[in-house]
Motif scaffolding. Sequence first.
Motif, PDB file in Angstrom:
ATOM      1  N   ARG A   1      37.778  14.045  68.771  1.00  0.00           N
ATOM      2  CA  ARG A   1      36.899  12.958  69.217  1.00  0.00           C
ATOM      3  C   ARG A   1      37.346  11.609  68.650  1.00  0.00           C
ATOM      4  O   ARG A   1      37.098  10.577  69.244  1.00  0.00           O
ATOM      5  CB  ARG A   1      35.440  13.252  68.844  1.00  0.00           C
ATOM      6  CG  ARG A   1      34.864  14.447  69.589  1.00  0.00           C
ATOM      7  CD  ARG A   1      34.599  14.242  71.094  1.00  0.00           C
ATOM      8  NE  ARG A   1      35.698  13.906  71.943  1.00  0.00           N
ATOM      9  CZ  ARG A   1      36.411  14.782  72.674  1.00  0.00           C
ATOM     10  NH1 ARG A   1      36.141  16.054  72.646  1.00  0.00           N
ATOM     11  NH2 ARG A   1      37.390  14.359  73.444  1.00  0.00           N
ATOM     12  N   TRP A   2      38.033  11.594  67.510  1.00  0.00           N
ATOM     13  CA  TRP A   2      38.607  10.350  66.997  1.00  0.00           C
ATOM     14  C   TRP A   2      39.757   9.911  67.903  1.00  0.00           C
ATOM     15  O   TRP A   2      39.897   8.731  68.210  1.00  0.00           O
ATOM     16  CB  TRP A   2      39.090  10.554  65.561  1.00  0.00           C
ATOM     17  CG  TRP A   2      39.778   9.378  64.947  1.00  0.00           C
ATOM     18  CD1 TRP A   2      39.208   8.228  64.484  1.00  0.00           C
ATOM     19  CD2 TRP A   2      41.189   9.230  64.723  1.00  0.00           C
ATOM     20  NE1 TRP A   2      40.175   7.379  63.981  1.00  0.00           N
ATOM     21  CE2 TRP A   2      41.402   7.971  64.114  1.00  0.00           C
ATOM     22  CE3 TRP A   2      42.291  10.049  64.966  1.00  0.00           C
ATOM     23  CZ2 TRP A   2      42.656   7.512  63.743  1.00  0.00           C
ATOM     24  CZ3 TRP A   2      43.545   9.592  64.602  1.00  0.00           C
ATOM     25  CH2 TRP A   2      43.716   8.333  64.000  1.00  0.00           C
ATOM     26  N   LEU A   3      40.568  10.876  68.335  1.00  0.00           N
ATOM     27  CA  LEU A   3      41.680  10.564  69.237  1.00  0.00           C
ATOM     28  C   LEU A   3      41.177  10.078  70.588  1.00  0.00           C
ATOM     29  O   LEU A   3      41.686   9.118  71.151  1.00  0.00           O
ATOM     30  CB  LEU A   3      42.549  11.805  69.462  1.00  0.00           C
ATOM     31  CG  LEU A   3      43.369  12.299  68.280  1.00  0.00           C
ATOM     32  CD1 LEU A   3      43.965  13.662  68.591  1.00  0.00           C
ATOM     33  CD2 LEU A   3      44.458  11.299  67.934  1.00  0.00           C
ATOM     34  N   MET A   4      40.184  10.795  71.117  1.00  0.00           N
ATOM     35  CA  MET A   4      39.653  10.511  72.457  1.00  0.00           C
ATOM     36  C   MET A   4      38.136  10.584  72.383  1.00  0.00           C
ATOM     37  O   MET A   4      37.569  11.672  72.508  1.00  0.00           O
ATOM     38  CB  MET A   4      40.179  11.540  73.453  1.00  0.00           C
ATOM     39  CG  MET A   4      41.687  11.584  73.535  1.00  0.00           C
ATOM     40  SD  MET A   4      42.298  12.850  74.671  1.00  0.00           S
ATOM     41  CE  MET A   4      41.630  14.357  74.002  1.00  0.00           C
ATOM     42  N   PRO A   5      37.464   9.452  72.137  1.00  0.00           N
ATOM     43  CA  PRO A   5      36.012   9.474  71.958  1.00  0.00           C
ATOM     44  C   PRO A   5      35.254  10.153  73.107  1.00  0.00           C
ATOM     45  O   PRO A   5      34.244  10.792  72.883  1.00  0.00           O
ATOM     46  CB  PRO A   5      35.636   8.003  71.843  1.00  0.00           C
ATOM     47  CG  PRO A   5      36.870   7.355  71.307  1.00  0.00           C
ATOM     48  CD  PRO A   5      38.013   8.112  71.927  1.00  0.00           C
TER      49      PRO A   5
ATOM     50  N   LEU B   1      42.130   9.680  57.772  1.00  0.00           N
ATOM     51  CA  LEU B   1      42.748   8.920  58.856  1.00  0.00           C
ATOM     52  C   LEU B   1      42.205   7.492  58.874  1.00  0.00           C
ATOM     53  O   LEU B   1      41.035   7.263  58.543  1.00  0.00           O
ATOM     54  CB  LEU B   1      42.508   9.615  60.191  1.00  0.00           C
ATOM     55  CG  LEU B   1      43.191  10.977  60.317  1.00  0.00           C
ATOM     56  CD1 LEU B   1      42.763  11.689  61.588  1.00  0.00           C
ATOM     57  CD2 LEU B   1      44.705  10.824  60.287  1.00  0.00           C
ATOM     58  N   PRO B   2      43.026   6.531  59.281  1.00  0.00           N
ATOM     59  CA  PRO B   2      42.595   5.125  59.315  1.00  0.00           C
ATOM     60  C   PRO B   2      41.597   4.865  60.443  1.00  0.00           C
ATOM     61  O   PRO B   2      41.277   5.765  61.219  1.00  0.00           O
ATOM     62  CB  PRO B   2      43.909   4.369  59.555  1.00  0.00           C
ATOM     63  CG  PRO B   2      44.782   5.346  60.266  1.00  0.00           C
ATOM     64  CD  PRO B   2      44.400   6.699  59.736  1.00  0.00           C
ATOM     65  N   GLU B   3      41.145   3.642  60.527  1.00  0.00           N
ATOM     66  CA  GLU B   3      40.244   3.210  61.600  1.00  0.00           C
ATOM     67  C   GLU B   3      38.961   4.043  61.635  1.00  0.00           C
ATOM     68  O   GLU B   3      38.532   4.521  62.671  1.00  0.00           O
ATOM     69  CB  GLU B   3      40.944   3.265  62.958  1.00  0.00           C
ATOM     70  CG  GLU B   3      42.195   2.423  63.053  1.00  0.00           C
ATOM     71  CD  GLU B   3      42.922   2.622  64.366  1.00  0.00           C
ATOM     72  OE1 GLU B   3      42.270   2.853  65.396  1.00  0.00           O
ATOM     73  OE2 GLU B   3      44.172   2.512  64.350  1.00  0.00           O
ATOM     74  N   ASN B   4      38.380   4.239  60.446  1.00  0.00           N
ATOM     75  CA  ASN B   4      37.163   5.054  60.310  1.00  0.00           C
ATOM     76  C   ASN B   4      37.363   6.467  60.821  1.00  0.00           C
ATOM     77  O   ASN B   4      36.437   7.088  61.342  1.00  0.00           O
ATOM     78  CB  ASN B   4      35.976   4.389  61.018  1.00  0.00           C
ATOM     79  CG  ASN B   4      35.623   3.076  60.381  1.00  0.00           C
ATOM     80  OD1 ASN B   4      35.603   2.962  59.154  1.00  0.00           O
ATOM     81  ND2 ASN B   4      35.361   2.074  61.198  1.00  0.00           N
ATOM     82  N   GLY B   5      38.584   6.961  60.678  1.00  0.00           N
ATOM     83  CA  GLY B   5      38.908   8.307  61.145  1.00  0.00           C
ATOM     84  C   GLY B   5      38.384   9.383  60.221  1.00  0.00           C
ATOM     85  O   GLY B   5      37.987   9.117  59.085  1.00  0.00           O
TER      86      GLY B   5
ATOM     87  N   VAL C   1      49.893   9.220  67.648  1.00  0.00           N
ATOM     88  CA  VAL C   1      51.124   8.908  66.914  1.00  0.00           C
ATOM     89  C   VAL C   1      50.806   8.729  65.431  1.00  0.00           C
ATOM     90  O   VAL C   1      51.518   9.240  64.564  1.00  0.00           O
ATOM     91  CB  VAL C   1      51.806   7.649  67.509  1.00  0.00           C
ATOM     92  CG1 VAL C   1      52.952   7.174  66.629  1.00  0.00           C
ATOM     93  CG2 VAL C   1      52.287   7.933  68.930  1.00  0.00           C
ATOM     94  N   VAL C   2      49.716   8.040  65.125  1.00  0.00           N
ATOM     95  CA  VAL C   2      49.277   7.863  63.733  1.00  0.00           C
ATOM     96  C   VAL C   2      49.007   9.227  63.099  1.00  0.00           C
ATOM     97  O   VAL C   2      49.424   9.501  61.966  1.00  0.00           O
ATOM     98  CB  VAL C   2      48.012   6.963  63.671  1.00  0.00           C
ATOM     99  CG1 VAL C   2      47.398   6.967  62.279  1.00  0.00           C
ATOM    100  CG2 VAL C   2      48.345   5.548  64.116  1.00  0.00           C
ATOM    101  N   LEU C   3      48.329  10.100  63.831  1.00  0.00           N
ATOM    102  CA  LEU C   3      48.013  11.438  63.337  1.00  0.00           C
ATOM    103  C   LEU C   3      49.291  12.240  63.072  1.00  0.00           C
ATOM    104  O   LEU C   3      49.429  12.857  62.010  1.00  0.00           O
ATOM    105  CB  LEU C   3      47.128  12.171  64.352  1.00  0.00           C
ATOM    106  CG  LEU C   3      46.747  13.603  64.032  1.00  0.00           C
ATOM    107  CD1 LEU C   3      45.884  13.668  62.782  1.00  0.00           C
ATOM    108  CD2 LEU C   3      46.008  14.220  65.218  1.00  0.00           C
TER     109      LEU C   3
END
Length: 188
Positions: free
Chosen positions: A30-34, A175-179, A103-105
């Motif tokens: 859900r972080w990747l694809m809300p 993970l970044p961005e509130n991940g 890509v970050v993941l």
Amino acid sequence: MLEVRGATAQDRTAVSKVLATAFVADPVVRWLMPKAGGDLQMFRAFALHLHAAPSCADLALDDGRPVGAALWDPPGHSVSPRQALMGLSRLLLGMRSGFRRGVVLERAFTRARPAGQFWYLAQLGASTPGRGVGSALLERRLAGIDGPAYTESSNLRNVPLYERFGFAVIQEISLPENGPTLWTMLRR
């Protein structure tokens, strides 16, 4: 009656459907694809191209109906450039704007991965959790492999399951961005 067996090439679509169902509320997915929608396409990319080593997928069936699946990469596994291109293009179609986070993941996974050769559990999921499907899938594969195994758990509630099978947390990744947080786990 629960049956766990190796997935055939023809079963790979069923594997991707089960995994898409199992991961629908997963924090990392859900972080990747809300919004759900590209999940099936993403898991098809994994099952058909990126984690598609022969004889390395398992399928759990309950009265003949797929209810769980696992994708493993054997030690030293790599995909051909053609498979990588097909898988990445399918990921891009499914993930759309989430591909950048993918890509970050993947970079975080690469940095955290231990050195050496090991079996890699890429995905493990059950369409209905809490019925022993994950345990049955782990039992089947781990009984037949030699050497260490490695995975990343995207959900804290699954860490005890892996620990029961000899995995130990070796690192926590935020993970970044509130991940969400992930746990890398190794079974020696």
